[in-house]
Design a protein around this motif. Structure first.
Motif, short mmCIF file in Angstrom:
data_model
loop_
_atom_site.label_atom_id
_atom_site.label_comp_id
_atom_site.label_asym_id
_atom_site.label_seq_id
_atom_site.Cartn_x
_atom_site.Cartn_y
_atom_site.Cartn_z
N GLU A 43 0.82 -1.21 0.00
CA GLU A 43 0.00 0.00 0.00
C GLU A 43 0.86 1.27 0.00
O GLU A 43 0.40 2.33 -0.41
N PHE A 44 2.09 1.17 0.47
CA PHE A 44 2.95 2.35 0.57
C PHE A 44 3.22 2.98 -0.80
O PHE A 44 3.53 4.16 -0.91
N VAL A 45 3.08 2.19 -1.86
CA VAL A 45 3.36 2.69 -3.21
C VAL A 45 2.31 3.71 -3.66
O VAL A 45 2.56 4.47 -4.59
N LEU A 46 1.16 3.75 -3.00
CA LEU A 46 0.11 4.70 -3.37
C LEU A 46 0.37 6.05 -2.71
O LEU A 46 0.55 6.12 -1.49
N LEU A 47 0.37 7.11 -3.50
CA LEU A 47 0.53 8.45 -2.92
C LEU A 47 -0.69 8.83 -2.09
O LEU A 47 -0.57 9.51 -1.08
N ASN A 48 -1.88 8.42 -2.52
CA ASN A 48 -3.12 8.63 -1.77
C ASN A 48 -3.63 7.26 -1.35
O ASN A 48 -4.25 6.57 -2.14
N PRO A 49 -3.37 6.86 -0.09
CA PRO A 49 -3.74 5.51 0.33
C PRO A 49 -5.24 5.27 0.26
O PRO A 49 -6.04 6.20 0.38
N ARG A 50 -5.60 4.03 0.06
CA ARG A 50 -7.00 3.64 0.01
C ARG A 50 -7.61 3.73 1.40
O ARG A 50 -6.92 3.58 2.41
N VAL A 51 -8.91 3.95 1.45
CA VAL A 51 -9.62 3.98 2.73
C VAL A 51 -9.86 2.54 3.16
O VAL A 51 -10.49 1.77 2.44
N SER A 52 -9.33 2.19 4.31
CA SER A 52 -9.51 0.85 4.87
C SER A 52 -9.52 0.98 6.39
O SER A 52 -9.36 2.06 6.93
N SER A 53 -9.68 -0.13 7.06
CA SER A 53 -9.69 -0.08 8.52
C SER A 53 -8.34 0.40 9.06
O SER A 53 -8.27 1.11 10.05
N LYS A 54 -7.26 0.04 8.38
CA LYS A 54 -5.93 0.49 8.82
C LYS A 54 -5.78 2.00 8.67
O LYS A 54 -5.29 2.67 9.58
N THR A 55 -6.17 2.52 7.53
CA THR A 55 -6.00 3.96 7.32
C THR A 55 -6.96 4.75 8.20
O THR A 55 -6.62 5.84 8.67
N MET A 56 -8.15 4.23 8.43
CA MET A 56 -9.09 4.92 9.32
C MET A 56 -8.52 4.98 10.74
O MET A 56 -8.66 5.98 11.42
N ALA A 82 -7.77 8.35 12.79
CA ALA A 82 -8.51 8.57 14.04
C ALA A 82 -7.59 8.61 15.26
O ALA A 82 -7.97 9.18 16.29
N ALA A 83 -6.42 8.02 15.17
CA ALA A 83 -5.52 7.91 16.32
C ALA A 83 -5.21 9.25 17.00
O ALA A 83 -5.27 9.35 18.23
N PRO A 84 -4.88 10.33 16.28
CA PRO A 84 -4.58 11.59 16.97
C PRO A 84 -5.77 12.11 17.79
O PRO A 84 -5.59 12.58 18.92
N GLY A 85 -6.96 12.01 17.23
CA GLY A 85 -8.14 12.48 17.97
C GLY A 85 -8.40 11.64 19.21
O GLY A 85 -8.71 12.17 20.28
N VAL A 86 -8.27 10.32 19.06
CA VAL A 86 -8.48 9.43 20.20
C VAL A 86 -7.44 9.71 21.28
O VAL A 86 -7.76 9.78 22.47
#
Length: 157
Positions: free
Chosen positions: A94-107, A111-115
């Protein structure tokens, strides 16, 4: 500013503006303009694994060239845009994508900074609440207050 300096600056600026266009070599360009446009669009979405902050379309690295050629081969072979991207991702992750796909990992990453901010706020609130004294405020007796006043008003050198 002198004319020669102005001309030099103009030539330098024009060279810098056209620099990304030099990444795609003429031998890589597809003959069909529609397929070439698709290839340029796709290679603009893929990260150069050497440069990491550039697309493979903008990079002069050898690996970026190989990826550009691979994208064009897949397009010429009849793959759709999503099939080309899926193939590249299957090989490089997935790192090869400049704009990563929306998935549970990217979400989770988004969300991590807000949490963490909420958890930090709750921790600070609990800490401050526990620091508050539970004992009643201690006051001086009348005798102690009188003695303190006497000491404070004493004009001894």
């Amino acid at each position: 500013m002198s004319r020669s300096l102005a001309r030099t600056l103009l030539v330098l600026m024009l060279a810098l503006v056209t620099w990304p266009a030099l990444a795609v070599n003429p031998d890589e360009v597809l003959r069909d303009p529609a397929l070439e446009q698709r290839a340029r669009h796709l290679s603009g979405q893929l990260r150069c694994m050497v440069c990491q902050n550039q697309s493979i379309d903008d990079s002069n690295a050898e690996l970026a060239r190989d990826l550009r050629v691979l994208v064009r081969e897949r397009i010429a072979g009849g793959d759709s845009d999503s099939q080309v991207i899926d193939y590249i991702v299957s090989r490089y992750g997935e790192f090869v994508l400049l704009n990563p796909r929306v998935s549970s990992k990217t979400m989770a990453l988004w969300a991590a900074p807000g949490v963490l901010l909420v958890i930090g706020g709750i921790t600070v609130a609990v800490f401050l609440r526990r620091r508050r004294p539970d004992q009643p405020e201690l006051r001086l007796t009348a005798e102690e207050q009188a003695r303190l006043d006497a000491l404070l008003t004493d004009d001894r050198p």
